[in-house]
Design a protein around this motif. Structure first.
Motif, PDB file in Angstrom:
ATOM      1  N   ALA A 415       0.853  -1.187   0.000  1.00 32.86           N
ATOM      2  CA  ALA A 415       0.000   0.000   0.000  1.00 32.86           C
ATOM      3  C   ALA A 415       0.891   1.239   0.000  1.00 32.86           C
ATOM      4  O   ALA A 415       1.552   1.536   1.002  1.00 32.86           O
ATOM      5  N   ASP A 416       0.941   1.914  -1.131  1.00 39.47           N
ATOM      6  CA  ASP A 416       1.664   3.186  -1.233  1.00 39.47           C
ATOM      7  C   ASP A 416       0.637   4.247  -0.854  1.00 39.47           C
ATOM      8  O   ASP A 416      -0.331   4.474  -1.575  1.00 39.47           O
ATOM      9  N   THR A 417       0.823   4.865   0.304  1.00 35.13           N
ATOM     10  CA  THR A 417      -0.218   5.730   0.860  1.00 35.13           C
ATOM     11  C   THR A 417       0.133   7.202   0.682  1.00 35.13           C
ATOM     12  O   THR A 417       1.125   7.673   1.226  1.00 35.13           O
ATOM     13  N   TRP A 418      -0.683   7.902  -0.061  1.00 38.54           N
ATOM     14  CA  TRP A 418      -0.477   9.341  -0.201  1.00 38.54           C
ATOM     15  C   TRP A 418      -1.390  10.077   0.776  1.00 38.54           C
ATOM     16  O   TRP A 418      -2.604   9.858   0.798  1.00 38.54           O
ATOM     17  N   GLN A 420      -1.053  13.609   3.996  1.00 36.74           N
ATOM     18  CA  GLN A 420      -0.263  14.731   4.510  1.00 36.74           C
ATOM     19  C   GLN A 420      -0.596  15.002   5.978  1.00 36.74           C
ATOM     20  O   GLN A 420      -1.641  14.561   6.464  1.00 36.74           O
ATOM     21  N   THR A 421       0.277  15.772   6.610  1.00 39.39           N
ATOM     22  CA  THR A 421      -0.008  16.218   7.972  1.00 39.39           C
ATOM     23  C   THR A 421      -1.429  16.802   8.021  1.00 39.39           C
ATOM     24  O   THR A 421      -2.191  16.552   8.951  1.00 39.39           O
ATOM     25  N   GLU A 422      -1.760  17.559   6.997  1.00 36.49           N
ATOM     26  CA  GLU A 422      -3.036  18.269   6.969  1.00 36.49           C
ATOM     27  C   GLU A 422      -4.235  17.337   6.809  1.00 36.49           C
ATOM     28  O   GLU A 422      -5.326  17.651   7.268  1.00 36.49           O
ATOM     29  N   GLY A 520       5.281  15.689  -7.340  1.00 34.85           N
ATOM     30  CA  GLY A 520       6.153  16.518  -6.489  1.00 34.85           C
ATOM     31  C   GLY A 520       5.400  17.716  -5.971  1.00 34.85           C
ATOM     32  O   GLY A 520       4.221  17.918  -6.293  1.00 34.85           O
ATOM     33  N   ARG A 521       6.062  18.524  -5.171  1.00 35.18           N
ATOM     34  CA  ARG A 521       5.416  19.684  -4.565  1.00 35.18           C
ATOM     35  C   ARG A 521       5.339  20.827  -5.578  1.00 35.18           C
ATOM     36  O   ARG A 521       6.211  20.972  -6.431  1.00 35.18           O
ATOM     37  N   ILE A 522       4.310  21.641  -5.430  1.00 36.88           N
ATOM     38  CA  ILE A 522       4.200  22.814  -6.299  1.00 36.88           C
ATOM     39  C   ILE A 522       4.733  24.055  -5.587  1.00 36.88           C
ATOM     40  O   ILE A 522       4.833  25.108  -6.160  1.00 36.88           O
ATOM     41  N   HIS A 531      10.991  13.727   5.111  1.00 38.75           N
ATOM     42  CA  HIS A 531      10.713  14.849   6.010  1.00 38.75           C
ATOM     43  C   HIS A 531      10.468  16.100   5.190  1.00 38.75           C
ATOM     44  O   HIS A 531      11.149  16.373   4.221  1.00 38.75           O
ATOM     45  N   ARG A 532       9.462  16.827   5.650  1.00 29.81           N
ATOM     46  CA  ARG A 532       9.060  18.000   4.909  1.00 29.81           C
ATOM     47  C   ARG A 532       9.800  19.218   5.424  1.00 29.81           C
ATOM     48  O   ARG A 532       9.753  19.508   6.614  1.00 29.81           O
ATOM     49  N   LEU A 533      10.486  19.931   4.542  1.00 30.96           N
ATOM     50  CA  LEU A 533      11.259  21.099   4.958  1.00 30.96           C
ATOM     51  C   LEU A 533      10.992  22.248   3.996  1.00 30.96           C
ATOM     52  O   LEU A 533      11.005  22.055   2.778  1.00 30.96           O
TER      53      LEU A 533
HETATM   54  O1  PRX Z   1       4.477  15.679  -1.287  1.00 26.18           O
HETATM   55  C1  PRX Z   1       3.675  14.720  -0.641  1.00 26.18           C
HETATM   56  C2  PRX Z   1       4.564  13.761   0.114  1.00 26.18           C
HETATM   57  O2  PRX Z   1       4.669  14.253   1.428  1.00 26.18           O
HETATM   58  C3  PRX Z   1       3.874  15.437   1.579  1.00 26.18           C
HETATM   59  C4  PRX Z   1       3.256  15.473   2.948  1.00 26.18           C
HETATM   60  O3  PRX Z   1       4.269  15.539   3.901  1.00 26.18           O
HETATM   61  P1  PRX Z   1       3.910  15.444   5.442  1.00 26.18           P
HETATM   62  O4  PRX Z   1       2.833  16.399   5.766  1.00 26.18           O
HETATM   63  O5  PRX Z   1       5.191  15.576   6.176  1.00 26.18           O
HETATM   64  O6  PRX Z   1       3.331  14.007   5.638  1.00 26.18           O
HETATM   65  C5  PRX Z   1       4.111  12.900   5.367  1.00 26.18           C
HETATM   66  C6  PRX Z   1       3.389  11.659   5.843  1.00 26.18           C
HETATM   67  C7  PRX Z   1       1.983  11.574   5.447  1.00 26.18           C
HETATM   68  C8  PRX Z   1       2.866  15.345   0.468  1.00 26.18           C
HETATM   69  O7  PRX Z   1       2.343  16.607   0.140  1.00 26.18           O
HETATM   70  N1  PRX Z   1       3.999  12.404   0.161  1.00 26.18           N
HETATM   71  C9  PRX Z   1       3.439  11.790   1.215  1.00 26.18           C
HETATM   72  N2  PRX Z   1       3.092  10.524   0.891  1.00 26.18           N
HETATM   73  C10 PRX Z   1       3.432  10.333  -0.394  1.00 26.18           C
HETATM   74  C11 PRX Z   1       3.997  11.539  -0.873  1.00 26.18           C
HETATM   75  N3  PRX Z   1       4.408  11.659  -2.144  1.00 26.18           N
HETATM   76  C12 PRX Z   1       4.261  10.602  -2.948  1.00 26.18           C
HETATM   77  N4  PRX Z   1       3.745   9.419  -2.573  1.00 26.18           N
HETATM   78  C13 PRX Z   1       3.317   9.235  -1.300  1.00 26.18           C
HETATM   79  N5  PRX Z   1       2.824   8.059  -0.923  1.00 26.18           N
END
Ligand code: PRX
Length: 654
Positions: A415-418, A420-422, A520-522, A531-533
């Protein structure tokens, strides 16, 4: 080949095995489609039924969704509940003796904690917090290592209606200070030190340092969990030992019933400006998201041994360590250490030892473990595994295939889970008994999640073209606001340019089967080792150094980390060369580690007399990204004010 390019050419498809499908909670594509149809036909009814079925309400809700002041949506908003009650008390009668947490310490020793025992510890600690004057709505900052205590602290806050804000232990005193002051914490919970990879990591001293930085007057007490017994400074008027408080409390604490919308926690994350955002989650909607995603995506079973390797300092550790598995009465592993200690077989050895059945980690960990020992999993018995998950960044198909064959033995769905923190919980991910996987794609949205890819004005993209990833309807687990900054919440996530859609901040495209591929991020957000930076955050840290006049940060594709950090720096004095340059690079890297945390250290620093700018003074980041990758600049640079600078910025300091 970069992961994005390799993802674009991927055509393999892996359907669930029949045996897995038969036993799955959502079995077969029709079952998935039925759930999606239910949500389409009666959106609020769909969520209300689930909220009634999955949550124990103290006072049932009669109202489902308040859309009167978008984008400040409210869900189940006349209901009352307690998250800790839902994670602990409701299991006591039926499975009080079941193991809730298998804690494995850095040194390999492990302990089992039953639901009854965990409940008792949470109650005692909740009573202790109350005695310190912490109550409904007060903010508590938690700066702890991965431990049972971290889960207890979070659950205890939830029990008394206090709002926790966990700060990852890898963040510096300065970052901690920023969060303590923004959230207005009344109390801080920390440990003397953490243990990672055989080394002690100081925590209490970082709290002490941050409290001297000013603006923390609201902090009345600091509770210290004794993990290592290492020496710590002690402030008699403020500091309290956790074990002394817990020892004198009673075993029961009546849960404080809170409104469904009461903030359960605030978790800071990076955005496109320098200041981290305090993402505020609700109690009921958030909990519902964690529960449903575990059921649907991780196909949760009562017999599972679930292991999510994320730290509780991140959202993944909130939803899939501190809340979700407990809300379902499951058994989970909580791991203090790191994947490479004592060697790169640690994860596989732990899966064998604890008979882990569902394993959830990040692509960056997978890639580094492939590099350090691609055959190591073969030395262990991994037959307990039945399902694998990834999160945090796109997984390149090569890593996916390795995970599938070497770890999952071609048996376990991935399971590749997409998310976000939000979003609080999974948004786009395969329901493993229903949806065939394609390596590198997070596949299809969860039922009830109206995800889509649109143009900048919100119109539909044509065919499989790329665009903005949006969610078109509010859903229960979405953040409610940014703490202290509702305007930023509105601007960032619900911009006027879109017709009321939640803007995720990622670009994506959908293939002919409707599968989502994250590109990717916009915005100016980097994803380094999952890790998100924020680039601005690191730039501000660099510019705060007295030597630095100007700085620009870009990401560069990296085999293991996904992205690495490249800093272009203009010093106030001469552009340094040779040994002098090396010394300043080392100093600036340490500086960023102190300002933000070691995770934000630039991998490379390059010096120039200036940065490439347009005539109107805008930094041309596109050029900087190309330079970082070592690409020849062939594009039009006629708008560039100072082309000679490019030569200087081509080379890293070596
Ligand atoms: O760009 C996407 C990437 O991580 C971002 C969210 O980061 P964060 O709030 O730190 O949460 C991470 C853990 C849920 C997203 O906007 N991202 C997260 N999961 C994936 C991903 N990019 C690609 N594939 C994923 N499965």
């Amino acid at each position: 080949m970069s992961s994005i390019e390799s993802v674009m050419t991927e055509t393999r498809i892996f359907a669930p095995h029949e045996a897995f499908k038969q036993a799955a909670t959502v079995s077969g594509i029709e079952a998935y489609e039925n759930l999606c149809n239910l949500a389409e036909q009666d959106y609020t009814g769909f969520w209300a039924d689930l909220a009634n079925a999955e949550i124990d309400w103290h006072k049932p809700f009669t109202e489902i969704l308040d859309e009167s002041t978008p984008p400040f949506y409210r869900w189940f908003y006349d209901g009352e509940l307690n998250a800790s009650y839902n994670c602990l008390d409701r299991h006591l009668a039926s499975r009080g003796d079941k193991t809730a947490i298998i804690f494995e310490a850095d040194d390999g020793t492990s302990t089992h904690i039953s639901y009854k025992a965990l409940h008792q510890r949470v109650c005692r600690f909740a009573n202790a917090l109350k005695k310190q004057g912490v109550g409904l709505g007060d903010r508590v900052v938690i700066y702890l290592p991965m431990s049972v205590e971290a889960v207890v602290a979070m659950q205890a806050c939830a029990r008394i209606g206090a709002i926790h804000s966990v700060v990852f232990g890898g963040f510096s005193a300065k970052s901690l200070h920023e969060r303590i002051t923004d959230v207005g914490a009344k109390l801080v919970i920390t440990a003397d030190e953490g243990m990672r990879g055989g080394k002690a990591v100081a925590l209490k001293s970082a709290v002490d340092e941050s409290l001297t930085m000013g603006g923390c007057d609201a902090v009345e007490k600091v509770i210290v969990y004794r993990r290592t017994g290492g020496k710590t400074a002690w402030n008699e008027s403020k500091d309290l030992w956790w074990h002394e408080l817990e020892a004198v409390e009673s075993d029961y604490c009546e849960p404080t019933w809170v409104n469904a919308e009461h903030p359960l926690f605030i978790l800071y994350t990076s955005g496109s400006t320098g200041k981290p955002k305090g993402v505020q989650h609700s109690t009921a909607g958030y909990l519902l998201g964690a529960i449903l995603s575990l059921k649907w995506v991780f196909d949760h079973k009562a017999t599972d041994i679930f292991w999510c390797t994320a730290d509780v300092g991140w959202i993944t550790g909130h939803s899939y360590v501190a809340y979700g598995p407990l809300a379902l009465g499951g058994t989970q592993v909580v791991f203090e250490g790191i994947p490479t200690y004592p060697d790169a077989g640690r994860f596989w050895q732990m899966i064998e030892k604890h008979k882990v059945s569902v394993f959830y980690t990040a692509p960056t960990a997978i890639r580094s473990l492939i590099k350090l020992g691609g055959n190591l999993p073969n030395n262990y018995d991994l037959s307990s595994l039945r399902l694998l998950g990834t999160v945090g960044e796109p997984i390149n198909p090569e890593a996916w295939m390795w995970y599938h064959t070497v770890v999952g033995k071609e048996r376990c769905p991935i399971a590749d889970t997409w998310w976000q923190t939000e979003t609080g919980s999974h948004m786009i991910a395969p329901l493993p008994g229903a949806i065939a996987a394609k390596p590198g794609s997070c596949t299809l949205p969860l039922p009830g999640i109206m995800a889509d890819v649109v143009n900048e004005d919100g119109s539909a993209v044509s065919g499989t073209e790329g665009g903005l990833l949006v969610i078109k309807k509010p859903f229960p687990s979405l953040l409610r606001t940014i703490w202290n900054d509702p305007d930023r919440f509105q601007r960032t996530y619900f911009p006027n340019t879109l017709p009321g859609y939640y803007l995720a901040g990622d670009s994506a495209h959908r293939d002919a089967d409707g599968y989502f591929w994250i590109m990717g991020r916009i915005d100016d957000v980097l994803n380094v080792s999952g890790h998100r930076l924020g680039t601005m955050e690191i730039e501000s840290a660099l510019v705060a150094n007295p030597l630095v006049a100007e700085a620009a940060i870009v990401g560069k594709p990296h085999d293991i980390k996904g992205e690495s950090i490249v800093a272009y720096v203009v010093l106030k004095g001469e552009r340094p060369e040779g040994e002098a340059a090396k010394k300043i690079v080392a100093d600036l890297r340490d500086w960023v580690a102190k300002e933000i945390g070691p995770i934000a250290k630039p991998d490379e620093i390059r010096f120039g007399d200036n940065l490439p700018k347009t005539r109107s003074g805008k930094i041309m980041r596109r050029l900087l990204r190309s330079l970082a990758k070592g690409e020849e600049i062939t594009s039009d640079i006629s708008t560039l004010d100072n082309p000679a600078i490019l030569e200087q910025l081509k080379q890293p300091v070596s």
